[in-house]
Motif scaffolding. Structure first.
Motif, short mmCIF file in Angstrom:
data_model
loop_
_atom_site.label_atom_id
_atom_site.label_comp_id
_atom_site.label_asym_id
_atom_site.label_seq_id
_atom_site.Cartn_x
_atom_site.Cartn_y
_atom_site.Cartn_z
N SER A 7 -35.40 2.36 -2.47
CA SER A 7 -35.20 1.12 -2.07
C SER A 7 -34.02 0.48 -3.00
CB SER A 7 -35.91 0.30 -1.48
OG SER A 7 -35.64 -1.22 -1.15
N ALA A 8 -34.73 0.28 -4.31
CA ALA A 8 -34.13 -0.22 -5.58
C ALA A 8 -32.77 0.47 -5.93
CB ALA A 8 -34.86 -0.28 -6.74
N GLY A 9 -32.99 1.86 -5.76
CA GLY A 9 -31.65 2.47 -6.34
C GLY A 9 -30.59 2.56 -5.14
N PHE A 10 -30.83 2.46 -3.98
CA PHE A 10 -30.06 2.28 -2.90
C PHE A 10 -29.20 0.91 -2.88
CE2 PHE A 10 -29.37 1.42 1.77
CZ PHE A 10 -27.87 2.12 2.03
N LEU A 11 -30.13 -0.26 -3.18
CA LEU A 11 -29.55 -1.66 -3.32
C LEU A 11 -28.92 -1.73 -4.50
CD1 LEU A 11 -32.68 -3.53 -2.28
CD2 LEU A 11 -30.75 -3.29 -0.86
N THR A 12 -28.90 -1.02 -5.58
CA THR A 12 -28.15 -1.14 -6.67
C THR A 12 -26.83 -0.35 -6.40
OG1 THR A 12 -30.06 -0.99 -8.38
CG2 THR A 12 -27.81 -0.13 -9.11
N GLY A 13 -26.85 0.66 -5.75
CA GLY A 13 -25.61 1.51 -5.28
C GLY A 13 -24.83 0.62 -4.44
N LEU A 14 -25.41 -0.17 -3.40
CA LEU A 14 -24.71 -0.87 -2.81
C LEU A 14 -23.88 -2.08 -3.16
CD1 LEU A 14 -26.87 -1.21 0.64
CD2 LEU A 14 -24.79 -0.20 0.45
N ARG A 15 -24.62 -2.80 -4.32
CA ARG A 15 -24.16 -3.84 -5.14
C ARG A 15 -22.82 -3.34 -5.75
NH1 ARG A 15 -25.41 -6.39 -1.12
NH2 ARG A 15 -27.77 -6.12 -0.63
N LEU A 16 -22.93 -2.19 -6.45
CA LEU A 16 -21.92 -1.83 -7.25
C LEU A 16 -20.73 -1.33 -6.29
CD1 LEU A 16 -23.93 0.53 -9.66
CD2 LEU A 16 -22.36 -1.20 -10.21
N MET A 17 -21.11 -0.78 -5.04
CA MET A 17 -20.16 -0.42 -4.10
C MET A 17 -19.34 -1.66 -3.74
SD MET A 17 -20.37 1.39 -0.34
CE MET A 17 -20.78 -0.39 0.37
N MET A 18 -19.89 -2.65 -3.48
CA MET A 18 -19.36 -3.85 -2.93
C MET A 18 -18.51 -4.65 -3.98
SD MET A 18 -20.09 -4.03 0.35
CE MET A 18 -19.26 -5.74 0.34
N PHE A 19 -19.01 -4.47 -5.14
CA PHE A 19 -18.27 -4.93 -6.39
C PHE A 19 -17.02 -4.56 -6.48
CE2 PHE A 19 -16.83 -5.01 -11.03
CZ PHE A 19 -16.84 -6.38 -11.21
N PHE A 20 -16.95 -3.28 -6.47
CA PHE A 20 -15.62 -2.43 -6.62
C PHE A 20 -14.45 -2.35 -5.31
CE2 PHE A 20 -17.91 -0.68 -10.28
CZ PHE A 20 -16.79 -0.64 -11.07
N ILE A 21 -15.29 -2.41 -4.16
CA ILE A 21 -14.01 -2.46 -2.97
C ILE A 21 -13.94 -3.77 -2.44
CG2 ILE A 21 -15.45 -0.27 -2.23
CD1 ILE A 21 -16.94 -1.76 -0.02
N LEU A 22 -14.50 -4.73 -3.03
CA LEU A 22 -14.10 -6.08 -2.64
C LEU A 22 -12.66 -6.55 -2.95
CD1 LEU A 22 -17.47 -8.49 -3.16
CD2 LEU A 22 -16.36 -7.80 -1.01
N PRO A 23 -12.12 -5.96 -4.19
CA PRO A 23 -10.72 -6.29 -4.08
C PRO A 23 -10.09 -6.03 -3.00
CG PRO A 23 -11.57 -5.46 -6.39
CD PRO A 23 -12.66 -5.50 -5.21
N ALA A 24 -10.14 -4.53 -2.44
CA ALA A 24 -9.52 -4.25 -1.11
C ALA A 24 -9.62 -5.19 -0.01
CB ALA A 24 -10.13 -2.72 -1.01
N TRP A 25 -10.77 -5.72 -0.26
CA TRP A 25 -10.94 -6.85 0.83
C TRP A 25 -10.23 -8.07 0.74
CZ3 TRP A 25 -16.61 -8.62 2.21
CH2 TRP A 25 -16.74 -9.27 3.64
N GLY A 26 -10.10 -8.30 -0.69
CA GLY A 26 -9.02 -9.42 -1.03
C GLY A 26 -7.53 -9.07 -0.62
N LEU A 27 -7.06 -7.75 -0.61
CA LEU A 27 -5.95 -7.09 -0.12
C LEU A 27 -5.80 -7.39 1.32
CD1 LEU A 27 -5.02 -3.88 -1.87
CD2 LEU A 27 -3.59 -5.84 -1.68
N SER A 28 -6.96 -7.04 2.13
CA SER A 28 -7.05 -7.10 3.70
C SER A 28 -6.81 -8.65 3.94
CB SER A 28 -8.31 -6.59 4.05
OG SER A 28 -9.52 -7.46 3.75
N ASN A 29 -7.65 -9.71 3.37
CA ASN A 29 -7.18 -11.04 3.54
C ASN A 29 -5.84 -11.58 3.38
OD1 ASN A 29 -10.08 -11.53 4.11
ND2 ASN A 29 -10.72 -11.99 2.05
N ALA A 30 -5.40 -10.61 2.25
CA ALA A 30 -3.67 -11.38 2.22
C ALA A 30 -3.09 -10.76 3.57
CB ALA A 30 -3.12 -10.51 1.01
N ALA A 31 -3.33 -9.71 3.89
CA ALA A 31 -2.83 -9.15 5.21
C ALA A 31 -3.16 -10.08 6.35
CB ALA A 31 -3.31 -7.83 5.53
N ALA A 32 -4.55 -10.86 6.56
CA ALA A 32 -4.52 -11.59 7.55
C ALA A 32 -3.77 -12.86 7.62
CB ALA A 32 -6.21 -12.11 7.29
N THR A 33 -3.75 -13.53 6.43
CA THR A 33 -2.85 -14.43 6.29
C THR A 33 -1.60 -14.29 6.62
OG1 THR A 33 -4.20 -15.38 4.63
CG2 THR A 33 -1.96 -16.37 4.64
N LEU A 34 -0.91 -13.51 6.36
CA LEU A 34 0.58 -12.96 6.42
C LEU A 34 0.70 -12.79 7.86
CD1 LEU A 34 1.47 -10.71 3.56
CD2 LEU A 34 2.28 -13.20 3.84
#
Length: 474
Positions: free
Chosen positions: A299-326
């Motif tokens: 559980s601790a390993g999976f949660l650590t992996g998920l948090r790392l994943m979210m940290f690195f992919i959230l910039p892409a989410w920022g890109l998608s938010n730009a698309a939503a605004t436009l």
């Protein structure tokens, strides 16, 4: 001589755009070049998303070095999993605010945009009070429900109470930033997260480990640091709303309930909340499945992996938010073709970014995991999770942009239906089958994640090309 001069001019122009993106300015995003519009919106939005994930990573880093690190990481991770329900509510309301505010800004109706934003804040505040009460009363039961042991649940009671008791700060931080994004004020949204993170990063080591007369509070210190940081970020947002920043001119009188406006917001927000809740609940189930098949270490390993994943992919989410605004602003201005083109250009940027993240995870995943935990077994699980989940990242980035395009247009039902089918009718059964019946354990859960995300992207692309989202009225 001509080429060096042109290169220098392009570099100067790019630098000026970066400065403009960080400072923020009142810009008509429906008239400037699409690429410039994406850069001006995406850079602060990407940084905003990175800084949002920093909250959890900072907590994980410091609690990951406590004597009982596996238990501490599990408490933080399981609590964050429950908080994703609050995030879902906040993001759903924020998405509704972004869609409505962006459409009104595109129509050049700033008063209507401001009224819509304030009505959404009133709705969010009411919901937050109810959630805080539930967290204060049922803290231990929540952790037990998530698969924590009796001792872990008892240890985490105070942490859960503080985090859920201050849910209004989480809710408003997401929501008000959604309002700013809809208005094209992405820089203010970024600045509020920057301030919140500076405070959190400063207070975390002090409150967790202690300093001088300040006692070492451990997990409680992590919760207090995060709550104080987020609350300060919200105060910064409120300051800018009160003084009237760029396109938004907020007034307390706009908080007076307006049935028609609330109905319009709820019409968009309800499926959006359901949309994000579906994904959140799916991950909660996956985490519970890992906890029951691999115990505390898994559980601790999976949660650590998920948090790392979210940290690195959230910039892409920022890109998608730009698309939503436009999409929202261009539809408000009656420029449907430009709205569609904005999405397609953003998709290319997101795919490139996620390809880079994939390479990083495949080559440096063990280094990232080692930064957050010294436990070799926890680290091993985290690295495996990162490696398997990264295989679907490129298409995941594309899917995020397409889903945000629907949301930005106000068509929140389409992504919701896609999520129901892919997450609940496909991902969860697949994960359960692989983990339990094929006895693959956590590995089966990891495999189900990229497979589901690829399915979402394929479905979103087919529906996007059909073009029904262009007819959405907000």
């Amino acid at each position: 001589m001509t080429q060096p001069v042109e290169a220098k001019s392009r570099l100067s122009n790019f630098f000026n755009v970066l400065v403009q993106a960080f400072k923020g300015a009142e810009i008509d995003y429906t008239s400037i070049s699409i690429r410039k519009a994406i850069v001006l919106l995406a850079i602060p939005m990407m940084l905003e998303m990175i800084m949002e994930s920093v909250f959890v990573l900072v907590d994980l880093y410091f609690v990951g070095h406590l004597p009982n690190s596996a238990e501490a990481i599990q408490i933080v991770g399981l609590t964050e999993s429950v908080l994703t329900i609050i995030y879902s509510l906040a993001m759903g309301l924020g998405m509704a605010a972004t869609a409505v505010v962006a459409r009104r800004i595109g129509e050049k109706n700033t008063e209507a945009a401001s009224r819509a934003g304030m009505q959404t804040i009133a709705i969010a505040t009411t919901i937050s009070i109810l959630i805080s009460m539930a967290g204060l009363i049922f803290a231990k039961d929540i952790l037990l429900l998530m698969g924590a042991t009796e001792s872990t649940a008892t240890e985490g009671i105070t942490f859960v109470r503080i985090m859920m008791g201050t849910s209004i700060a989480i809710m408003l931080l997401f929501l008000i930033n959604g309002i700013f994004r809809g208005a094209g004020n992405a820089a203010i949204a970024m600045q509020s997260l920057f301030i919140a993170n500076i405070i959190n990063i400063t207070l975390c080591p002090i409150l967790i480990r202690g300093l001088g007369p300040i006692p070492a509070l451990g997990l409680t210190g992590a919760a207090l640091a995060t709550a104080i940081g987020r609350s300060t970020g919200v105060l910064y947002q409120i300051y800018h709303l009160a003084k009237g920043s760029n396109n938004l001119k907020m007034k307390l009188a706009y908080l007076k309930p307006q049935a028609a406006q609330i109905k319009a917001i709820v019409k968009i927000a309800a499926p959006a909340v359901f949309q994000f809740s579906i994904a959140s609940c799916s991950y909660i189930f996956l985490q519970e499945l890992v906890a029951t098949t691999a115990g505390e270490i898994g559980s601790a390993g999976f949660l650590t992996g998920l948090r790392l994943m979210m940290f690195f992919i959230l910039p892409a989410w920022g890109l998608s938010n730009a698309a939503a605004t436009l999409v929202g602003q261009n539809m408000g201005a009656g420029r449907i073709d430009r709205a569609e083109q904005s999405v397609l250009v953003t998709v290319k940027y997101a795919a490139i970014f996620m390809a880079v993240v994939t390479i990083l995870f495949l080559t440096c995943g063990h280094l990232f995991a080692s930064f957050f935990t010294e436990d070799q077994e926890v680290r091993k699980v985290a690295v495996e999770a990162l490696r398997i989940m990264s295989y679907g990242f490129v298409l995941y980035g594309v899917g995020m942009v397409l889903i945000s395009a629907f949301n930005g247009a106000g068509d929140t039902w389409t992504p919701t239906k896609i999520n129901v089918v892919v997450f609940w009718l496909f991902q969860i059964p697949l994960a359960y089958f692989l983990a339990k019946y094929l006895t693959m354990g956590p590995t089966g859960v990891f495999i189900a994640i990229p497979v589901a995300e690829i399915g979402i992207t394929i479905a979103a692309y087919i529906i996007f090309k059909r073009g029904n989202w262009k007819k959405t009225a907000v």
